[in-house]
Scaffold this active site. Structure first.
Site, PDB file in Angstrom:
ATOM      1  N   MET A  28     -12.255   4.248  -0.037  1.00  0.00           N
ATOM      2  CA  MET A  28     -12.811   4.555   1.293  1.00  0.00           C
ATOM      3  C   MET A  28     -13.464   5.920   1.195  1.00  0.00           C
ATOM      4  O   MET A  28     -12.999   6.917   1.744  1.00  0.00           O
ATOM      5  CB  MET A  28     -11.682   4.536   2.344  1.00  0.00           C
ATOM      6  CG  MET A  28     -11.225   3.124   2.668  1.00  0.00           C
ATOM      7  SD  MET A  28      -9.595   3.096   3.434  1.00  0.00           S
ATOM      8  CE  MET A  28      -8.589   3.206   1.955  1.00  0.00           C
ATOM      9  N   MET A  78      -9.164   8.056   0.010  1.00  0.00           N
ATOM     10  CA  MET A  78      -9.935   8.493   1.189  1.00  0.00           C
ATOM     11  C   MET A  78     -10.452   9.908   0.966  1.00  0.00           C
ATOM     12  O   MET A  78      -9.739  10.747   0.401  1.00  0.00           O
ATOM     13  CB  MET A  78      -9.039   8.478   2.431  1.00  0.00           C
ATOM     14  CG  MET A  78      -8.371   7.141   2.696  1.00  0.00           C
ATOM     15  SD  MET A  78      -7.443   7.187   4.240  1.00  0.00           S
ATOM     16  CE  MET A  78      -6.599   5.595   4.162  1.00  0.00           C
ATOM     17  N   ASP A 115      -4.904   3.540  -1.729  1.00  0.00           N
ATOM     18  CA  ASP A 115      -5.950   3.881  -0.758  1.00  0.00           C
ATOM     19  C   ASP A 115      -6.522   5.252  -1.045  1.00  0.00           C
ATOM     20  O   ASP A 115      -5.836   6.269  -0.905  1.00  0.00           O
ATOM     21  CB  ASP A 115      -5.356   3.846   0.656  1.00  0.00           C
ATOM     22  CG  ASP A 115      -5.080   2.423   1.104  1.00  0.00           C
ATOM     23  OD1 ASP A 115      -6.028   1.623   1.103  1.00  0.00           O
ATOM     24  OD2 ASP A 115      -3.920   2.123   1.431  1.00  0.00           O
ATOM     25  N   SER A 126       0.844  -1.194   0.000  1.00  0.00           N
ATOM     26  CA  SER A 126       0.000   0.000   0.000  1.00  0.00           C
ATOM     27  C   SER A 126       0.876   1.239   0.000  1.00  0.00           C
ATOM     28  O   SER A 126       1.645   1.467   0.944  1.00  0.00           O
ATOM     29  CB  SER A 126      -0.899   0.010   1.240  1.00  0.00           C
ATOM     30  OG  SER A 126      -1.407   1.319   1.430  1.00  0.00           O
ATOM     31  N   HIS A 140      -1.404  -1.458  -4.109  1.00  0.00           N
ATOM     32  CA  HIS A 140      -2.648  -1.110  -3.427  1.00  0.00           C
ATOM     33  C   HIS A 140      -2.707   0.409  -3.232  1.00  0.00           C
ATOM     34  O   HIS A 140      -1.795   1.009  -2.676  1.00  0.00           O
ATOM     35  CB  HIS A 140      -2.687  -1.830  -2.078  1.00  0.00           C
ATOM     36  CG  HIS A 140      -3.958  -1.661  -1.301  1.00  0.00           C
ATOM     37  ND1 HIS A 140      -5.082  -2.440  -1.532  1.00  0.00           N
ATOM     38  CD2 HIS A 140      -4.287  -0.824  -0.305  1.00  0.00           C
ATOM     39  CE1 HIS A 140      -6.039  -2.080  -0.681  1.00  0.00           C
ATOM     40  NE2 HIS A 140      -5.586  -1.093   0.070  1.00  0.00           N
ATOM     41  N   ASP A 179      -6.297  -6.374   4.844  1.00  0.00           N
ATOM     42  CA  ASP A 179      -5.715  -5.028   4.819  1.00  0.00           C
ATOM     43  C   ASP A 179      -5.699  -4.453   6.233  1.00  0.00           C
ATOM     44  O   ASP A 179      -6.754  -4.211   6.819  1.00  0.00           O
ATOM     45  CB  ASP A 179      -6.570  -4.154   3.887  1.00  0.00           C
ATOM     46  CG  ASP A 179      -6.003  -2.766   3.666  1.00  0.00           C
ATOM     47  OD1 ASP A 179      -4.925  -2.444   4.217  1.00  0.00           O
ATOM     48  OD2 ASP A 179      -6.648  -1.996   2.926  1.00  0.00           O
ATOM     49  N   GLY A 228      -2.374  -3.736   9.377  1.00  0.00           N
ATOM     50  CA  GLY A 228      -1.557  -4.321  10.445  1.00  0.00           C
ATOM     51  C   GLY A 228      -0.871  -5.621  10.077  1.00  0.00           C
ATOM     52  O   GLY A 228      -0.506  -6.393  10.972  1.00  0.00           O
ATOM     53  N   MET A 263     -11.145  -5.889   6.261  1.00  0.00           N
ATOM     54  CA  MET A 263     -10.337  -4.895   6.972  1.00  0.00           C
ATOM     55  C   MET A 263      -9.944  -5.456   8.334  1.00  0.00           C
ATOM     56  O   MET A 263     -10.805  -5.830   9.129  1.00  0.00           O
ATOM     57  CB  MET A 263     -11.125  -3.587   7.172  1.00  0.00           C
ATOM     58  CG  MET A 263     -11.317  -2.730   5.935  1.00  0.00           C
ATOM     59  SD  MET A 263      -9.811  -2.326   5.014  1.00  0.00           S
ATOM     60  CE  MET A 263      -8.838  -1.442   6.243  1.00  0.00           C
ATOM     61  N   SER A 266       2.836   0.027   6.117  1.00  0.00           N
ATOM     62  CA  SER A 266       3.979   0.424   6.942  1.00  0.00           C
ATOM     63  C   SER A 266       5.035  -0.675   7.025  1.00  0.00           C
ATOM     64  O   SER A 266       6.233  -0.377   7.088  1.00  0.00           O
ATOM     65  CB  SER A 266       3.514   0.843   8.341  1.00  0.00           C
ATOM     66  OG  SER A 266       2.690  -0.128   8.908  1.00  0.00           O
ATOM     67  N   HIS A 270      -8.610   0.824  -3.530  1.00  0.00           N
ATOM     68  CA  HIS A 270      -9.495   0.640  -2.373  1.00  0.00           C
ATOM     69  C   HIS A 270     -10.187   1.966  -2.089  1.00  0.00           C
ATOM     70  O   HIS A 270      -9.554   2.915  -1.658  1.00  0.00           O
ATOM     71  CB  HIS A 270      -8.605   0.176  -1.190  1.00  0.00           C
ATOM     72  CG  HIS A 270      -9.325   0.034   0.111  1.00  0.00           C
ATOM     73  ND1 HIS A 270      -8.639  -0.155   1.301  1.00  0.00           N
ATOM     74  CD2 HIS A 270     -10.637   0.025   0.429  1.00  0.00           C
ATOM     75  CE1 HIS A 270      -9.505  -0.264   2.286  1.00  0.00           C
ATOM     76  NE2 HIS A 270     -10.723  -0.150   1.792  1.00  0.00           N
ATOM     77  N   GLY A 313      -8.599   4.172   7.452  1.00  0.00           N
ATOM     78  CA  GLY A 313      -8.319   5.607   7.570  1.00  0.00           C
ATOM     79  C   GLY A 313      -6.840   5.928   7.690  1.00  0.00           C
ATOM     80  O   GLY A 313      -6.409   6.982   7.241  1.00  0.00           O
TER      81      GLY A 313
HETATM   82  C1  DX5 Z   1      -6.025   1.674   5.928  1.00  0.00           C
HETATM   83  C2  DX5 Z   1      -5.686   1.337   4.504  1.00  0.00           C
HETATM   84  C3  DX5 Z   1      -4.562   0.394   4.383  1.00  0.00           C
HETATM   85  C4  DX5 Z   1      -3.262   0.879   4.946  1.00  0.00           C
HETATM   86  C5  DX5 Z   1      -2.596  -0.305   5.556  1.00  0.00           C
HETATM   87  O1  DX5 Z   1      -7.194   2.383   5.988  1.00  0.00           O
HETATM   88  O2  DX5 Z   1      -6.809   0.757   3.848  1.00  0.00           O
HETATM   89  O3  DX5 Z   1      -4.395  -0.082   3.058  1.00  0.00           O
HETATM   90  O4  DX5 Z   1      -2.396   1.449   4.002  1.00  0.00           O
HETATM   91  O5  DX5 Z   1      -1.483   0.110   6.256  1.00  0.00           O
HETATM   92  P1  DX5 Z   1      -0.732  -0.846   7.277  1.00  0.00           P
HETATM   93  O6  DX5 Z   1      -0.268  -2.055   6.513  1.00  0.00           O
HETATM   94  O7  DX5 Z   1       0.378   0.008   7.786  1.00  0.00           O
HETATM   95  O8  DX5 Z   1      -1.723  -1.232   8.349  1.00  0.00           O
HETATM   96 ZN    ZN Z   2      -6.412  -0.232   1.843  1.00  0.00          ZN
END
Ligand code: DX5
Ligand code: ZN
Length: 228
Positions: A68, A37, A35, A8, A33, A175, A177, A137, A198, A66, A142
């Protein structure tokens, strides 16, 4: 199907996205990936179609987008045109999810549906036969860098079972952690697309982190399905 790794870019340096994408591709990333938002559905704002379009020009692998956002129906065309190969939408914002899933497919894009941690698997009951993938998720959406919610592992098993009952071999994606220490467990539970932000981009060497994550993910596959 083996396990696909989808770094991501949310945790990458937005001033150097091309370099970030090149590094994870060298490390064996199967997807990128992205994201999206909007500051309404989630309390953060990221990127829109113009950035996806630019990323598309440099990425060699498909883009897994993705959404959001509070009103995904309004933006499906724009993201498909920008170059998304996969578009996922949250069930929590869509009263006409069946229509939305088929609208995504009609654009020639793979259609995914996403469940927040508090959304029951049963919300997919009537759509399980129609989707191309389901994204579970494992944090509240977020932000990157949050801690994996342990209950997500049994949720993956329940989603896999629901898809199987519907006769749908669609992949389960996870997706939030995910890192090289917990990825094998979720793969063993049925995950076949792994998102990691991360764990990849906050490491000093994203190329190597991607390679290590993939190796750790493959270790979670049942022995018979490990590619040689
Ligand atoms: C969170 C995103 C994820 C995010 C994951 O809302 O949808 O895709 O980038 O980040 P990590 O892998 O650090 O949890
Ligand atoms: Zn995501």
């Amino acid at each position: 199907m083996s396990v696909l790794i989808a770094p991501s870019i949310l945790s990458a340096d937005f001033a150097a996205l091309g370099d970030a994408i090149g590094a994870v591709e060298r490390g064996g990333a199967d997807l990128i990936h992205v994201d999206v938002m909007d500051g309404h559905f989630v309390p953060n704002i990221t990127i829109g179609p113009p950035v996806v379009k630019s990323i598309r020009r440099v990425a060699k692998v498909p883009l897994d987008v993705h959404l959001m956002i509070a009103d995904p129906d309004h933006y499906l065309d724009a993201f498909a045109e920008a170059g998304a190969a996969m578009l996922s939408v949250h069930v929590e914002v869509l009263p006409h999810l069946h229509r939305t899933v088929h609208a995504i497919k009609a654009l020639g894009v793979k259609a995914g549906v996403v469940l927040n941690p508090s959304t029951p698997v049963g919300a997919l009951e009537e759509i399980a036969g129609d989707v191309d993938y389901v994204l579970v998720m494992s944090v509240n959406p977020g932000f990157g860098g949050q801690t994996f919610i342990p209950r997500s592992e049994s949720k993956v098993r329940a989603v896999r079972a629901l898809l199987d009952r519907a006769g749908n071999s669609a992949a389960v994606e996870i997706d939030g952690g995910i890192d090289k220490h917990n990825v094998a467990r979720v793969v063993a539970a049925g995950v076949r697309v792994v998102v990691a932000g991360s764990a990849v981009f906050h490491s000093p060497d994203p190329e190597r982190a991607t390679r290590e994550l993939k190796a750790a993910a493959l270790a979670g596959l049942p022995a018979a399905s490990v590619p040689r």
